[in-house]
Scaffold this active site. Structure first.
Site, PDB file in Angstrom:
ATOM      1  N   HIS A 269       0.864  -1.195   0.000  1.00  0.00           N
ATOM      2  CA  HIS A 269       0.000   0.000   0.000  1.00  0.00           C
ATOM      3  C   HIS A 269       0.894   1.237   0.000  1.00  0.00           C
ATOM      4  O   HIS A 269       1.924   1.253   0.662  1.00  0.00           O
ATOM      5  CB  HIS A 269      -0.910   0.021   1.248  1.00  0.00           C
ATOM      6  CG  HIS A 269      -2.096   0.921   1.091  1.00  0.00           C
ATOM      7  ND1 HIS A 269      -2.021   2.276   1.308  1.00  0.00           N
ATOM      8  CD2 HIS A 269      -3.355   0.669   0.679  1.00  0.00           C
ATOM      9  CE1 HIS A 269      -3.203   2.822   1.057  1.00  0.00           C
ATOM     10  NE2 HIS A 269      -4.035   1.867   0.677  1.00  0.00           N
ATOM     11  N   ASP A 326      -7.776  -5.512   0.133  1.00  0.00           N
ATOM     12  CA  ASP A 326      -8.253  -6.470  -0.882  1.00  0.00           C
ATOM     13  C   ASP A 326      -7.872  -7.908  -0.585  1.00  0.00           C
ATOM     14  O   ASP A 326      -8.376  -8.827  -1.230  1.00  0.00           O
ATOM     15  CB  ASP A 326      -7.681  -6.070  -2.251  1.00  0.00           C
ATOM     16  CG  ASP A 326      -8.251  -4.744  -2.703  1.00  0.00           C
ATOM     17  OD1 ASP A 326      -7.470  -3.833  -3.030  1.00  0.00           O
ATOM     18  OD2 ASP A 326      -9.479  -4.606  -2.697  1.00  0.00           O
TER      19      ASP A 326
HETATM   20  C1  SDX Z   1      -6.232  -0.256  -3.073  1.00  0.00           C
HETATM   21  O1  SDX Z   1      -4.489   4.358  -2.327  1.00  0.00           O
HETATM   22  C2  SDX Z   1      -5.447   3.685  -1.684  1.00  0.00           C
HETATM   23  O2  SDX Z   1      -5.844   4.049  -0.587  1.00  0.00           O
HETATM   24  C3  SDX Z   1      -6.004   2.451  -2.407  1.00  0.00           C
HETATM   25  C4  SDX Z   1      -6.980   1.617  -1.589  1.00  0.00           C
HETATM   26  C5  SDX Z   1      -8.271   2.358  -1.351  1.00  0.00           C
HETATM   27  O3  SDX Z   1      -8.960   2.002  -0.381  1.00  0.00           O
HETATM   28  O4  SDX Z   1      -8.648   3.177  -2.236  1.00  0.00           O
HETATM   29  O5  SDX Z   1      -6.389   1.253  -0.358  1.00  0.00           O
HETATM   30  C6  SDX Z   1      -7.372   0.348  -2.346  1.00  0.00           C
HETATM   31  O6  SDX Z   1      -6.048   0.047  -4.224  1.00  0.00           O
HETATM   32  C7  SDX Z   1      -5.331  -1.219  -2.337  1.00  0.00           C
HETATM   33  C8  SDX Z   1      -4.147  -1.712  -3.234  1.00  0.00           C
HETATM   34  C9  SDX Z   1      -4.650  -2.843  -4.107  1.00  0.00           C
HETATM   35  N1  SDX Z   1      -3.636  -3.251  -5.087  1.00  0.00           N
HETATM   36  C10 SDX Z   1      -2.921  -4.382  -4.926  1.00  0.00           C
HETATM   37  O7  SDX Z   1      -3.039  -5.152  -3.987  1.00  0.00           O
HETATM   38  C11 SDX Z   1      -1.979  -4.685  -6.084  1.00  0.00           C
HETATM   39  C12 SDX Z   1      -0.638  -5.192  -5.546  1.00  0.00           C
HETATM   40  N2  SDX Z   1      -0.024  -4.106  -4.838  1.00  0.00           N
HETATM   41  C13 SDX Z   1       0.906  -3.289  -5.560  1.00  0.00           C
HETATM   42  O8  SDX Z   1       0.863  -3.237  -6.907  1.00  0.00           O
HETATM   43  C14 SDX Z   1       1.402  -2.067  -4.807  1.00  0.00           C
HETATM   44  O9  SDX Z   1       1.755  -2.465  -3.559  1.00  0.00           O
HETATM   45  C15 SDX Z   1       0.485  -0.865  -4.710  1.00  0.00           C
HETATM   46  C16 SDX Z   1      -0.056  -0.469  -6.048  1.00  0.00           C
HETATM   47  C17 SDX Z   1      -0.649  -1.138  -3.801  1.00  0.00           C
HETATM   48  C18 SDX Z   1       1.311   0.270  -4.134  1.00  0.00           C
HETATM   49  O10 SDX Z   1       2.271   0.540  -5.052  1.00  0.00           O
HETATM   50  P1  SDX Z   1       3.443   1.594  -4.754  1.00  0.00           P
HETATM   51  O11 SDX Z   1       3.239   2.333  -3.499  1.00  0.00           O
HETATM   52  O12 SDX Z   1       3.624   2.369  -6.013  1.00  0.00           O
HETATM   53  O13 SDX Z   1       4.632   0.660  -4.457  1.00  0.00           O
HETATM   54  P2  SDX Z   1       5.759   0.401  -5.508  1.00  0.00           P
HETATM   55  O14 SDX Z   1       5.159  -0.150  -6.749  1.00  0.00           O
HETATM   56  O15 SDX Z   1       6.600   1.637  -5.580  1.00  0.00           O
HETATM   57  O16 SDX Z   1       6.593  -0.791  -4.808  1.00  0.00           O
HETATM   58  C19 SDX Z   1       7.612  -0.507  -3.861  1.00  0.00           C
HETATM   59  C20 SDX Z   1       8.464  -1.773  -3.902  1.00  0.00           C
HETATM   60  C21 SDX Z   1       8.901  -2.159  -5.318  1.00  0.00           C
HETATM   61  O17 SDX Z   1      10.091  -2.908  -5.184  1.00  0.00           O
HETATM   62  P3  SDX Z   1      11.540  -2.090  -5.386  1.00  0.00           P
HETATM   63  O18 SDX Z   1      11.466  -1.439  -6.735  1.00  0.00           O
HETATM   64  O19 SDX Z   1      11.601  -1.109  -4.226  1.00  0.00           O
HETATM   65  O20 SDX Z   1      12.576  -3.183  -5.302  1.00  0.00           O
HETATM   66  O21 SDX Z   1       7.679  -2.883  -3.426  1.00  0.00           O
HETATM   67  C22 SDX Z   1       7.498  -3.812  -4.483  1.00  0.00           C
HETATM   68  C23 SDX Z   1       7.815  -3.091  -5.774  1.00  0.00           C
HETATM   69  O22 SDX Z   1       8.268  -4.000  -6.763  1.00  0.00           O
HETATM   70  N3  SDX Z   1       6.069  -4.211  -4.411  1.00  0.00           N
HETATM   71  C24 SDX Z   1       5.634  -5.449  -4.521  1.00  0.00           C
HETATM   72  C25 SDX Z   1       4.256  -5.377  -4.316  1.00  0.00           C
HETATM   73  N4  SDX Z   1       3.883  -4.107  -4.104  1.00  0.00           N
HETATM   74  C26 SDX Z   1       5.021  -3.383  -4.164  1.00  0.00           C
HETATM   75  N5  SDX Z   1       6.282  -6.605  -4.763  1.00  0.00           N
HETATM   76  C27 SDX Z   1       5.525  -7.717  -4.801  1.00  0.00           C
HETATM   77  N6  SDX Z   1       4.180  -7.734  -4.611  1.00  0.00           N
HETATM   78  C28 SDX Z   1       3.515  -6.580  -4.365  1.00  0.00           C
HETATM   79  N7  SDX Z   1       2.190  -6.575  -4.188  1.00  0.00           N
END
Ligand code: SDX
Length: 391
Positions: A269, A326
């Site tokens: 998140h 989720d």
């Molecule tokens: C919702 O904003 C809100 O409030 C949203 C929400 C709401 O109520 O409206 O809470 C609802 O959308 C919840 C999120 C649902 N989405 C997912 O579950 C999809 C999987 N999660 C990710 O794609 C991700 O964690 C996000 C989109 C939720 C957040 O993305 P960020 O903050 O842009 O994080 P990032 O992509 O910059 O990742 C930071 C690091 C990266 O690694 P490095 O480049 O630092 O090595 O963490 C890794 C990413 O690769 N990473 C993950 C990951 N999420 C981030 N690696 C594996 N699995 C994951 N799920």
């Protein structure tokens, strides 16, 4: 170069805005709507009370609640033209394509004067009344079932379940535990500060377009798998892991391999960096709902094992990746008989009050159009040399 980042009500030229609807402390896992902790709202209110609070800024009196409920019921009958729109869509349409498409067309059927507060309030009631019906039509359209209409004598959650599942041949049994679980999930999705879809609603609304069009934009943003589409992807991911012998470590390793493009759906998140309070509440209720219904879903056990393994893996711990809202919600939706393709639609039904509240707040604040700036990284000025000399 961008200007100094300054707070303003409508993102006029920044990525942030002032708001008094929802407070989140990502480090401490705090979520409050108008000052009330989400845990208390889940325990002591129903979805319509939380919706009223989020939209109008305070909890309703009993008389206000009754009026709100009755007004929503009064505006729950969608125009026949909307049902004809549903008929025109292909049978296997994506549920969010159906739901998001009819939203802007509501202005064709229910135009209103944006400068008349009474008409704006009616547009809000029309959205709250018709969205559960339209969401149920999505489910029924995909099955070729006749469309149902609201029963004003039922609660918001019970009415949605009735609308969706009731057929003359199979009278849907409204199990109080299922109704309560759905009401809880709707409360937990009601608003979440400046998430992608709420920010989209504010951005679109800042052009002074009507409410229906702004909400349609929020719906389309929520559709994305990184946002509201994640709850469906979680169930699909758990099914894949289950069918692959439950090899959790294999998928944790895949999630660490950037090349794989695989992410642990329902994890991570942008704001919560220790835990998502909503995930904790849903996880607790998932156990209760499933055991009350006598359902032993192997996916719940697998989800818990996956969470446990990830929370003991430095890759996830270092990146502060924890279950979000989720991760467990789909398991409860599944227990209710709601299919995965409807999960994002459910998210939209719950998030509607939040989008409305964000839109209202933005409208009452800055009247300037949102206009974020950029850091230009393209070519500097170049002279145009004609490619064809003799023309
Ligand atoms: C919702 O904003 C809100 O409030 C949203 C929400 C709401 O109520 O409206 O809470 C609802 O959308 C919840 C999120 C649902 N989405 C997912 O579950 C999809 C999987 N999660 C990710 O794609 C991700 O964690 C996000 C989109 C939720 C957040 O993305 P960020 O903050 O842009 O994080 P990032 O992509 O910059 O990742 C930071 C690091 C990266 O690694 P490095 O480049 O630092 O090595 O963490 C890794 C990413 O690769 N990473 C993950 C990951 N999420 C981030 N690696 C594996 N699995 C994951 N799920």
């Amino acid at each position: 170069q961008t200007g100094l980042i300054t707070l303003d009500p409508g993102y006029v030229n920044t990525g942030s805005c002032e708001s008094s609807i929802t407070f989140i402390d990502g480090e401490k896992g705090i979520l409050r709507h108008r000052g009330y902790p989400i845990e208390d709202l889940c325990e002591k209110t129903d979805f319509l009370e939380t919706a009223y609070l989020v939209i109008y800024g305070r909890l309703p009196s009993q008389a206000e609640y009754d009026r709100f409920r009755d007004d929503i019921a009064e505006h729950s009958l969608p125009h026949n033209g909307l049902s004809r729109m549903f008929e025109a869509f292909p049978k296997d349409s994506h549920p969010m394509a159906l739901l998001a498409s009819v939203l802007p067309s509501m202005y064709a059927y229910y135009p209103y004067d944006e400068n008349d507060p009474a008409q704006v309030d009616k547009a809000i009631l029309r959205l709250l009344g018709k969205i559960p019906v339209l969401a149920s039509w999505v489910y029924r359209k995909l099955r070729g079932w006749p469309l149902n209409y609201s029963n004003p004598d039922q609660s918001y959650a019970a009415n949605f379940l009735d609308l969706t599942f009731n057929t003359p041949a199979n009278r849907f049994k409204l199990d109080p535990d299922i109704v309560k679980a759905l009401d809880l999930l709707l409360i937990l999705h009601a608003d979440h500060e400046q998430n992608c879809s709420a920010a989209t609603v504010r951005m679109i609304g800042s052009s002074q377009v009507n409410l229906y069009a702004a909400i349609a934009g929020g719906m389309c943003s929520l559709w994305g798998p990184l946002h509201g589409g994640a709850n469906q992807k979680v169930l699909e991911m758990l099914e894949v892991i289950k069918n692959d012998g439950g090899d959790i470590q294999k998928y944790l390793d895949l999630a660490k391999d950037k090349e794989s493009g695989f992410r642990l759906m329902g994890f991570g998140h942008r704001v919560y960096k220790n835990f998502d309070p909503r995930a904790r509440i849903i996880k607790k209720h998932a156990d209760r709902v499933l055991s009350k219904l006598g359902i032993n879903d192997p996916l719940l056990k697998l989800a818990k094992e996956l969470e446990e393994a990830a929370l003991n893996d430095s890759y996830f711990v270092d990146r502060k990746l924890y279950p979000n809202v989720d991760f467990y919600s789909g398991i409860i939706y599944k227990a209710m008989g709601i299919p995965t393709e409807m999960f994002t639609v459910m998210f939209a039904v719950g998030r509607l009050p939040g989008w409305i509240a964000q839109w209202r707040e933005m409208q009452s604040g800055s009247t300037r159009i949102s206009r974020p700036r950029q850091v230009y990284q393209g070519e500097t000025r170049r002279d145009l040399m004609s490619m064809v000399k003799n023309h």
